[in-house]
Design an enzyme around this catalytic site. Structure first.
Site, PDB file in Angstrom:
ATOM      1  N   GLU A  11     -24.578  11.479  13.203  1.00  0.00           N
ATOM      2  CA  GLU A  11     -23.132  11.680  13.065  1.00  0.00           C
ATOM      3  C   GLU A  11     -22.650  11.200  11.699  1.00  0.00           C
ATOM      4  O   GLU A  11     -21.758  11.805  11.093  1.00  0.00           O
ATOM      5  CB  GLU A  11     -22.384  10.945  14.187  1.00  0.00           C
ATOM      6  CG  GLU A  11     -22.686  11.468  15.584  1.00  0.00           C
ATOM      7  CD  GLU A  11     -22.373  12.955  15.700  1.00  0.00           C
ATOM      8  OE1 GLU A  11     -21.283  13.372  15.259  1.00  0.00           O
ATOM      9  OE2 GLU A  11     -23.216  13.701  16.232  1.00  0.00           O
ATOM     10  N   TRP A  16     -23.300  13.992   9.456  1.00  0.00           N
ATOM     11  CA  TRP A  16     -22.280  15.046   9.478  1.00  0.00           C
ATOM     12  C   TRP A  16     -21.128  14.696   8.531  1.00  0.00           C
ATOM     13  O   TRP A  16     -20.562  15.570   7.863  1.00  0.00           O
ATOM     14  CB  TRP A  16     -21.751  15.256  10.894  1.00  0.00           C
ATOM     15  CG  TRP A  16     -22.538  16.240  11.688  1.00  0.00           C
ATOM     16  CD1 TRP A  16     -23.442  15.971  12.675  1.00  0.00           C
ATOM     17  CD2 TRP A  16     -22.503  17.670  11.564  1.00  0.00           C
ATOM     18  NE1 TRP A  16     -23.969  17.141  13.163  1.00  0.00           N
ATOM     19  CE2 TRP A  16     -23.405  18.200  12.512  1.00  0.00           C
ATOM     20  CE3 TRP A  16     -21.790  18.552  10.748  1.00  0.00           C
ATOM     21  CZ2 TRP A  16     -23.623  19.568  12.663  1.00  0.00           C
ATOM     22  CZ3 TRP A  16     -22.001  19.927  10.898  1.00  0.00           C
ATOM     23  CH2 TRP A  16     -22.904  20.416  11.849  1.00  0.00           C
ATOM     24  N   TRP A  46      -4.945  37.367  14.391  1.00  0.00           N
ATOM     25  CA  TRP A  46      -4.345  36.238  15.091  1.00  0.00           C
ATOM     26  C   TRP A  46      -3.145  36.684  15.918  1.00  0.00           C
ATOM     27  O   TRP A  46      -2.564  37.744  15.670  1.00  0.00           O
ATOM     28  CB  TRP A  46      -3.904  35.167  14.097  1.00  0.00           C
ATOM     29  CG  TRP A  46      -5.018  34.606  13.269  1.00  0.00           C
ATOM     30  CD1 TRP A  46      -5.235  34.804  11.942  1.00  0.00           C
ATOM     31  CD2 TRP A  46      -6.099  33.776  13.727  1.00  0.00           C
ATOM     32  NE1 TRP A  46      -6.375  34.152  11.528  1.00  0.00           N
ATOM     33  CE2 TRP A  46      -6.929  33.506  12.613  1.00  0.00           C
ATOM     34  CE3 TRP A  46      -6.461  33.229  14.958  1.00  0.00           C
ATOM     35  CZ2 TRP A  46      -8.070  32.720  12.686  1.00  0.00           C
ATOM     36  CZ3 TRP A  46      -7.596  32.443  15.048  1.00  0.00           C
ATOM     37  CH2 TRP A  46      -8.381  32.193  13.928  1.00  0.00           C
ATOM     38  N   ASN A 106     -14.541  12.967  20.239  1.00  0.00           N
ATOM     39  CA  ASN A 106     -15.043  14.146  19.534  1.00  0.00           C
ATOM     40  C   ASN A 106     -15.318  15.321  20.467  1.00  0.00           C
ATOM     41  O   ASN A 106     -15.068  16.477  20.107  1.00  0.00           O
ATOM     42  CB  ASN A 106     -16.324  13.792  18.764  1.00  0.00           C
ATOM     43  CG  ASN A 106     -16.759  14.931  17.859  1.00  0.00           C
ATOM     44  OD1 ASN A 106     -16.022  15.345  16.983  1.00  0.00           O
ATOM     45  ND2 ASN A 106     -17.955  15.445  18.083  1.00  0.00           N
ATOM     46  N   TRP A 121      -6.755  28.552  12.674  1.00  0.00           N
ATOM     47  CA  TRP A 121      -7.317  27.211  12.669  1.00  0.00           C
ATOM     48  C   TRP A 121      -6.592  26.294  11.693  1.00  0.00           C
ATOM     49  O   TRP A 121      -6.545  25.070  11.899  1.00  0.00           O
ATOM     50  CB  TRP A 121      -8.804  27.260  12.330  1.00  0.00           C
ATOM     51  CG  TRP A 121      -9.130  27.840  10.977  1.00  0.00           C
ATOM     52  CD1 TRP A 121      -9.366  29.141  10.674  1.00  0.00           C
ATOM     53  CD2 TRP A 121      -9.244  27.118   9.736  1.00  0.00           C
ATOM     54  NE1 TRP A 121      -9.618  29.283   9.322  1.00  0.00           N
ATOM     55  CE2 TRP A 121      -9.550  28.064   8.728  1.00  0.00           C
ATOM     56  CE3 TRP A 121      -9.126  25.776   9.393  1.00  0.00           C
ATOM     57  CZ2 TRP A 121      -9.727  27.704   7.394  1.00  0.00           C
ATOM     58  CZ3 TRP A 121      -9.297  25.409   8.060  1.00  0.00           C
ATOM     59  CH2 TRP A 121      -9.590  26.370   7.083  1.00  0.00           C
ATOM     60  N   TRP A 166     -12.870  22.037  11.908  1.00  0.00           N
ATOM     61  CA  TRP A 166     -12.082  23.207  12.299  1.00  0.00           C
ATOM     62  C   TRP A 166     -12.780  24.511  11.942  1.00  0.00           C
ATOM     63  O   TRP A 166     -12.767  25.463  12.738  1.00  0.00           O
ATOM     64  CB  TRP A 166     -10.689  23.131  11.679  1.00  0.00           C
ATOM     65  CG  TRP A 166      -9.785  22.266  12.504  1.00  0.00           C
ATOM     66  CD1 TRP A 166      -9.494  20.949  12.301  1.00  0.00           C
ATOM     67  CD2 TRP A 166      -9.102  22.658  13.693  1.00  0.00           C
ATOM     68  NE1 TRP A 166      -8.663  20.492  13.300  1.00  0.00           N
ATOM     69  CE2 TRP A 166      -8.408  21.523  14.164  1.00  0.00           C
ATOM     70  CE3 TRP A 166      -9.007  23.844  14.409  1.00  0.00           C
ATOM     71  CZ2 TRP A 166      -7.627  21.545  15.320  1.00  0.00           C
ATOM     72  CZ3 TRP A 166      -8.228  23.877  15.558  1.00  0.00           C
ATOM     73  CH2 TRP A 166      -7.553  22.740  16.007  1.00  0.00           C
TER      74      TRP A 166
END
Length: 483
Positions: free
Chosen positions: A276, A279, A307, A343, A361, A384
């Site tokens: 993590e 990341w 959208w 998360n 987003w 996102w």
């Protein structure tokens, strides 16, 4: 008697702070400065929750510096102008800082370094917030990485330098420079909505150390199995401390390594947790090489995604935790109350916004930016774009998280939902993730009627999923990744 200025930004700590360490070793007097220059970060000025955290973190830092003979100088204005004025006041011969990697701020720092050096000053920046500089990690072809797994394989076995202890003294000049009062800065809200954030967190370096030690004692070795359970105290909650630089990734890495007997990647919990941290590094890597990614999808075909129109009411329901899907709503209310969200639930809430409500987003990213205490531009953008399916290492476009399945799998007893949605406390566990299915015969016993006091679902999951997938099919033939 040489004097140096240490310009702090998101490195609000004394230990393992390269700029501060260098200044204390090379100079007799050290002036520690924080500049409030929010306009220089536009359009990504700190959100409301981050500003609350910053206030308390600066207060903690000022206290820690005072214990070592130093002081924290607070000033507002253009960073270069503030630095030049402070150089003139203190006769400092050097300015040091730790690097930032966000596009607007890294460009500003380069201009400031050039101006200070042109004036005959020493001006040096140091790596402090990442384990690896974004430009130092490349594929075999010399390109930046686009996929996390090979990136992690490349960096995870690199040696990590040991962190430096905090300096014993940070000696301020005999004539201390003027400082603005922290309470005069507009960081705390005029309307006292931040009580939940203040109750949930302990900002500052001491709070970061305490949080890390608590995680090492109680969460590390079960992390691989328990990290997906939002009701369990199984995650580190270090993200805001890392974002504000109250603790460094080197400190975290070495603490985990020491707890795992020097072999953190051989421990299930250690490897899962450090992954993590990887990341976080990957997010900074991607942002550095794709500075437009906070605004634009990295897969250009998503510019043409159809959208929803007139989505303002649905966006408001999502923001307020009133979608009718309990796990989504619990996450959004946890976010509003504490400035943080688990998360696993973040991924679900993001998926629901983008793929079930078909809201861009970027709208979700902006809301998270304003409400998260750990709002980090690189990590927020990567998360996102990953969920929307439009990033460099994205979830498959056809992956749509089901609130019901996620709830049944990761909050089987409904503990997380009941904590944040007290109106559902009496709903039997069998129906807790789909309260609209509660039989009429049960409503009187539970004192709960679907649609009364808690909303019915604002969209049907199956049909909204089908509409999302149809939208993805429409853009399949468009051009792929952005340059």
């Amino acid at each position: 008697m040489s004097t140096a200025i240490v310009w702090l930004r998101r490195d609000l700590r004394l230990a393992d702070n390269p700029a501060l360490d260098h200044a204390c070793r090379a100079h007799q007097y050290v002036v520690v400065l924080y500049v409030l220059a929010e306009h220089e970060a536009a359009p990504w000025q700190a959100g409301a929750a981050s500003r609350v955290w910053l206030h308390h973190s600066l207060r903690a830092l000022a206290g820690a510096l005072g214990e070592r003979g130093g002081c924290l100088v607070l000033r507002r204005g253009d960073s270069l102008a503030v630095l030049q004025a402070l150089v003139a006041e203190t006769q400092a011969g050097a300015v040091y800082w730790n690097r930032g990697y966000e596009p607007a701020l890294s460009a500003r720092d380069a201009d400031i370094k050039h101006a200070l050096r042109a004036a005959g000053l020493e001006a040096h920046s140091f790596p402090a917030s990442l384990l690896n500089e974004p430009w130092d990690v490349r594929t075999g072809n010399g390109d930046p990485y686009r996929v996390f797994t090979p990136y992690w394989k490349s960096v995870s076995r690199r040696p990590v330098a040991a962190p430096h202890p905090a300096p014993l003294t940070v000696l301020a000049p005999l004539r201390r420079p003027r400082s603005e009062a922290l309470d005069d800065w507009p960081l705390l809200p005029c309307i006292p909505w931040a009580a939940g954030i203040e109750a949930a967190w302990n900002p500052g370096e001491a709070g970061a150390r305490g949080r890390l030690l608590e995680f090492l004692d109680e969460g590390l070795f079960d992390y691989a199995d328990a990290r997906n359970l939002p009701a369990a105290p199984a995650v580190s909650r270090l993200s805001p401390h890392l974002h504000f630089g109250e603790i460094s990734p080197r400190q975290v890495w070495w603490a985990v390594a020491n707890r795992c007997g020097g072999q953190p990647l051989e421990s299930r919990g250690g490897e899962a947790f450090l992954r993590e941290l990887g990341w976080r590094e990957f997010a900074a890597h991607v942002l550095w090489h794709h500075p437009d990614s906070p605004q634009r999808p990295l897969q250009a075909r998503f510019d043409a995604y159809p959208w929803a129109e007139d989505y303002a009411p649905a966006l408001a329901a999502w923001q307020q935790g009133r979608t009718g899907y309990p796990l989504v709503d619990a996450g959004m209310r946890e976010l509003w109350t504490t400035g943080w969200m688990h998360n696993r639930v973040r991924m679900l809430c993001a998926s629901f916004l983008v793929k079930n409500l078909r809201i861009p987003w970027q709208e979700g990213a902006r809301w998270f930016w304003d409400t998260l205490v750990d709002a980090d531009l690189a990590s927020n953008t990567l998360g996102w774009q990953w969920t929307a399916g439009c990033g460099v290492d994205a979830a498959p476009y056809f992956r749509v998280f089901s609130p019901l399945r996620q709830g049944e799998q990761f909050d089987a007893g409904g503990d997380y939902v009941r904590r944040w949605l007290p109106e559902l406390k009496a709903v039997p566990t069998k129906y807790i993730h789909a309260p609209w299915t509660l039989p009429a015969a049960e409503t009187a016993r539970c004192c709960f009627k679907p649609g009364a006091g808690y909303p019915l679902p604002i969209v049907d999951f199956a049909s909204s999923r089908a509409q999302a997938l149809a939208g993805f099919e429409r853009i399949k033939g468009e051009r792929g990744l952005s340059a």
